[in-house]
Design a protein around this motif. Sequence first.
Motif, PDB file in Angstrom:
ATOM      1  N   ASN A  36       0.838  -1.202   0.000  1.00  0.00           N
ATOM      2  CA  ASN A  36       0.000   0.000   0.000  1.00  0.00           C
ATOM      3  C   ASN A  36       0.867   1.244   0.000  1.00  0.00           C
ATOM      4  O   ASN A  36       2.002   1.219   0.439  1.00  0.00           O
ATOM      5  CB  ASN A  36      -0.913   0.015   1.234  1.00  0.00           C
ATOM      6  N   ARG A  63       1.692   5.267  -2.059  1.00  0.00           N
ATOM      7  CA  ARG A  63       1.578   5.979  -3.320  1.00  0.00           C
ATOM      8  C   ARG A  63       2.491   5.365  -4.366  1.00  0.00           C
ATOM      9  O   ARG A  63       3.529   4.783  -4.051  1.00  0.00           O
ATOM     10  CB  ARG A  63       1.891   7.451  -3.099  1.00  0.00           C
ATOM     11  N   LEU A  64       2.061   5.522  -5.613  1.00  0.00           N
ATOM     12  CA  LEU A  64       2.781   4.945  -6.741  1.00  0.00           C
ATOM     13  C   LEU A  64       3.579   6.033  -7.438  1.00  0.00           C
ATOM     14  O   LEU A  64       3.031   7.077  -7.798  1.00  0.00           O
ATOM     15  CB  LEU A  64       1.759   4.365  -7.722  1.00  0.00           C
ATOM     16  N   ALA A  65       4.868   5.780  -7.675  1.00  0.00           N
ATOM     17  CA  ALA A  65       5.652   6.662  -8.546  1.00  0.00           C
ATOM     18  C   ALA A  65       5.664   6.044  -9.930  1.00  0.00           C
ATOM     19  O   ALA A  65       5.685   4.817 -10.080  1.00  0.00           O
ATOM     20  CB  ALA A  65       7.076   6.795  -8.024  1.00  0.00           C
ATOM     21  N   PHE A  66       5.667   6.897 -10.952  1.00  0.00           N
ATOM     22  CA  PHE A  66       5.427   6.440 -12.330  1.00  0.00           C
ATOM     23  C   PHE A  66       6.224   7.373 -13.227  1.00  0.00           C
ATOM     24  O   PHE A  66       6.033   8.593 -13.179  1.00  0.00           O
ATOM     25  CB  PHE A  66       3.918   6.558 -12.572  1.00  0.00           C
ATOM     26  N   ASP A  89      14.867   8.194 -12.226  1.00  0.00           N
ATOM     27  CA  ASP A  89      13.705   9.087 -12.205  1.00  0.00           C
ATOM     28  C   ASP A  89      12.732   8.692 -11.090  1.00  0.00           C
ATOM     29  O   ASP A  89      12.135   9.555 -10.437  1.00  0.00           O
ATOM     30  CB  ASP A  89      12.993   9.072 -13.563  1.00  0.00           C
ATOM     31  N   MET A  94      14.210   9.724  -7.773  1.00  0.00           N
ATOM     32  CA  MET A  94      14.109  11.170  -7.546  1.00  0.00           C
ATOM     33  C   MET A  94      12.705  11.590  -7.092  1.00  0.00           C
ATOM     34  O   MET A  94      12.508  12.700  -6.621  1.00  0.00           O
ATOM     35  CB  MET A  94      14.513  11.959  -8.799  1.00  0.00           C
ATOM     36  N   CYS A  95      11.728  10.705  -7.265  1.00  0.00           N
ATOM     37  CA  CYS A  95      10.390  10.939  -6.700  1.00  0.00           C
ATOM     38  C   CYS A  95      10.332  10.513  -5.231  1.00  0.00           C
ATOM     39  O   CYS A  95       9.264  10.567  -4.605  1.00  0.00           O
ATOM     40  CB  CYS A  95       9.336  10.134  -7.462  1.00  0.00           C
ATOM     41  N   VAL A 147       6.315   4.962  -3.044  1.00  0.00           N
ATOM     42  CA  VAL A 147       6.766   6.092  -2.239  1.00  0.00           C
ATOM     43  C   VAL A 147       6.376   5.817  -0.792  1.00  0.00           C
ATOM     44  O   VAL A 147       5.204   5.579  -0.500  1.00  0.00           O
ATOM     45  CB  VAL A 147       6.109   7.398  -2.711  1.00  0.00           C
ATOM     46  N   GLU A 151       7.453  13.306   0.805  1.00  0.00           N
ATOM     47  CA  GLU A 151       7.144  14.076  -0.389  1.00  0.00           C
ATOM     48  C   GLU A 151       8.358  14.923  -0.733  1.00  0.00           C
ATOM     49  O   GLU A 151       8.707  15.838   0.006  1.00  0.00           O
ATOM     50  CB  GLU A 151       5.915  14.970  -0.177  1.00  0.00           C
ATOM     51  N   VAL A 152       9.007  14.575  -1.848  1.00  0.00           N
ATOM     52  CA  VAL A 152      10.139  15.384  -2.282  1.00  0.00           C
ATOM     53  C   VAL A 152       9.677  16.125  -3.529  1.00  0.00           C
ATOM     54  O   VAL A 152       9.294  15.523  -4.507  1.00  0.00           O
ATOM     55  CB  VAL A 152      11.410  14.533  -2.533  1.00  0.00           C
ATOM     56  N   ALA A 153       9.679  17.457  -3.463  1.00  0.00           N
ATOM     57  CA  ALA A 153       9.159  18.266  -4.567  1.00  0.00           C
ATOM     58  C   ALA A 153       9.587  19.712  -4.351  1.00  0.00           C
ATOM     59  O   ALA A 153       9.709  20.177  -3.203  1.00  0.00           O
ATOM     60  CB  ALA A 153       7.640  18.177  -4.618  1.00  0.00           C
ATOM     61  N   PRO A 154       9.811  20.450  -5.443  1.00  0.00           N
ATOM     62  CA  PRO A 154      10.307  21.823  -5.340  1.00  0.00           C
ATOM     63  C   PRO A 154       9.557  22.731  -4.367  1.00  0.00           C
ATOM     64  O   PRO A 154      10.209  23.521  -3.662  1.00  0.00           O
ATOM     65  CB  PRO A 154      10.206  22.329  -6.781  1.00  0.00           C
ATOM     66  N   LEU A 160      14.980  15.966  -4.714  1.00  0.00           N
ATOM     67  CA  LEU A 160      15.998  15.096  -5.314  1.00  0.00           C
ATOM     68  C   LEU A 160      15.851  15.243  -6.825  1.00  0.00           C
ATOM     69  O   LEU A 160      14.741  15.233  -7.341  1.00  0.00           O
ATOM     70  CB  LEU A 160      15.752  13.638  -4.913  1.00  0.00           C
ATOM     71  N   ARG A 161      16.955  15.368  -7.524  1.00  0.00           N
ATOM     72  CA  ARG A 161      16.845  15.529  -8.980  1.00  0.00           C
ATOM     73  C   ARG A 161      18.126  15.016  -9.627  1.00  0.00           C
ATOM     74  O   ARG A 161      19.226  15.315  -9.148  1.00  0.00           O
ATOM     75  CB  ARG A 161      16.668  17.021  -9.324  1.00  0.00           C
TER      76      ARG A 161
END
Lengths: 351, 351
Positions: free
Chosen positions: A61, A63-66, A94, A97-98, A164, A169-172, A232-233
């Motif tokens: 269970n 969240r899905l990274a895609f 990729d 990095m999510c 995930v 949550e990794v995001a700008p 992360l990028r």
Amino acid sequence: MSKPVFLPACPLPLADYPTVVLAHGGGGKLSKQLVDDVFLAAYPSPELARLHDGAVLDLPNGRLAFSTDSYVITPRFFPGGDIGSLAVYGTVNDLAMCGARPVALSAAFILEEGFPMADLWRIAVSMRDAAAHAGVRIVTGDTKVVERGQADGIFINTTGVGCVPPGIEVAPPRIRPGDAVLISGPIATHGITIMSLRAGLEFETTLQSDSAPLHRLTAALIEALAGDVHVLRDPTRGGVASALNEIAQSAGQGIRIEEAAVPVQDEVRGACEILGFDPLYVANEGKLIAIVAGARAAEALAILRRDPLGAEAAVIGAVVADHPGRVLARSRIGGSRVVDMLSGEQLPRIC
Amino acid sequence: MSKPVFLPACPLPLADYPTVVLAHGGGGKLSKQLVDDVFLAAYPSPELARLHDGAVLDLPNGRLAFSTDSYVITPRFFPGGDIGSLAVYGTVNDLAMCGARPVALSAAFILEEGFPMADLWRIAVSMRDAAAHAGVRIVTGDTKVVERGQADGIFINTTGVGCVPPGIEVAPPRIRPGDAVLISGPIATHGITIMSLRAGLEFETTLQSDSAPLHRLTAALIEALAGDVHVLRDPTRGGVASALNEIAQSAGQGIRIEEAAVPVQDEVRGACEILGFDPLYVANEGKLIAIVAGARAAEALAILRRDPLGAEAAVIGAVVADHPGRVLARSRIGGSRVVDMLSGEQLPRIC
């Protein structure tokens, strides 16, 4: 320079089909033979073996990274890798990095009629080894063949799914002034390796692509720092400069870097000078940018350096309240310059 | 013949860039402009707008279906669709055939330098409309550009994820002698439409591709019949014959079909005769084969016929204990013939 690879003999009788023919993509007997003898032989996953139109996976269970990427690199074999390993590591990265743990990949091939079967097998085996190294499975695929002259040998799409962890949550939008900007190692190595090959310069060197899977580094950072990992990028096409610009613009924050702090191998720096490139704009395939809470910078650096892939990691700058949406670099002699996004094309077909 | 499509003006200033240039794939400013002005304008999903390397999705608990396909069809615009709508419906259908509810797609483009920007926009809008029609979102993507002459205009990869309801497993090992084999409507329409176009025959007809999303049909079957739905398959490349052979071989069961029961439009049958094709081997893009428990055949047929996409559904045969791994067809005059897999290439670049 690349490490020797054990290449089992191609299970397809090459005397019958030394090259790909149109019928290998026609959906009939030859298509099935290609899938059975090359792709299933290389990636014997139970999902792929079912030969259904898709795979069905049990995922924990969460969240899905895609993520998806097509690979068109030329030349397709290069020091440090090939189009197949690049296609696996690129998509694994990729997902990483999510903030995800990469789980499974699809692999879709567009082949040109006449493509050497032995090269296809070499690439399939390379993808198998790369997938094993990165801890992912290739679970579904597709093959199309186009007429001679309608594609350049082989194009590969890999698309990946990953999990995930809860609460990550990794995001700008999460970056804040005071955050530290880290890089996991010396930059510009992939781009300069490929460009040198194409220019016929090989510099009598040991230069090789940095192509590598980064999921261990991201997992270690997230495990230790959790919510203090903000972004992360992996700075691929367009390099570190373009990646930092995208983050700054997307977050509406400024980023300042110290040029002297950005690691670049001497050979790469030399080649950049000869070829006229700024290393900040040259593609990487095995490096990551991490933006973390300032107070955790030293800890993040230590975590990266503990892994061989991050042995030369460095803190290269910070998120700042000034110049929102822009990236500035302080030069070795103290002045500042705007580091804009790459404009125009620098290195076509670098990945 | 295809229905008129409302095509909003391309938001990219076509005077500046009437065609794709290499820098549109370089990872810098022009790449960003292409993504912002074309793809984000066409698919304004929040995940895509984050411009990260991948999307993160919340999925309900359960198993994940995962499927990939590349689309290389020529011509790229045809009666009943185009490469964009085909790329959306094709992957939606592959997910549906896993028993899944399609949720999200990735879209990855390989573009040839010089590809008309107006065509790219038309295709992006077509994908937007197709995704809306099929109830899926395009959540992540990639664009590569190769030099003129290194690809044929545009190739598209779509990869999809979907949710498989608990307890549902549709797969060849589940078929049993006595099961009924159904088709959702007349076959061979897509392949014959494309082949007629290429041959310059248009038959002064209304022939158009059957390209359509089949997830409503599969959802209705699964909702009503649950575990009595044993296999779902869309017979694309290689046609009904190749799909049934794959199922028979994979299951180790025999399949018998009645040729007279297989629906084929008169115009398609006529074109097949002129062009020398057996409709059983010609590609479909909006038809499904369902294999269900024999006792539920009439109910399955009624469910398919209730939907306009299944209005001409038919029971065309059965799973049999004889000739395991093979498909036999009983002809209109009573004899039987082996229906083998397609051998060799029939219609290159049909999807």
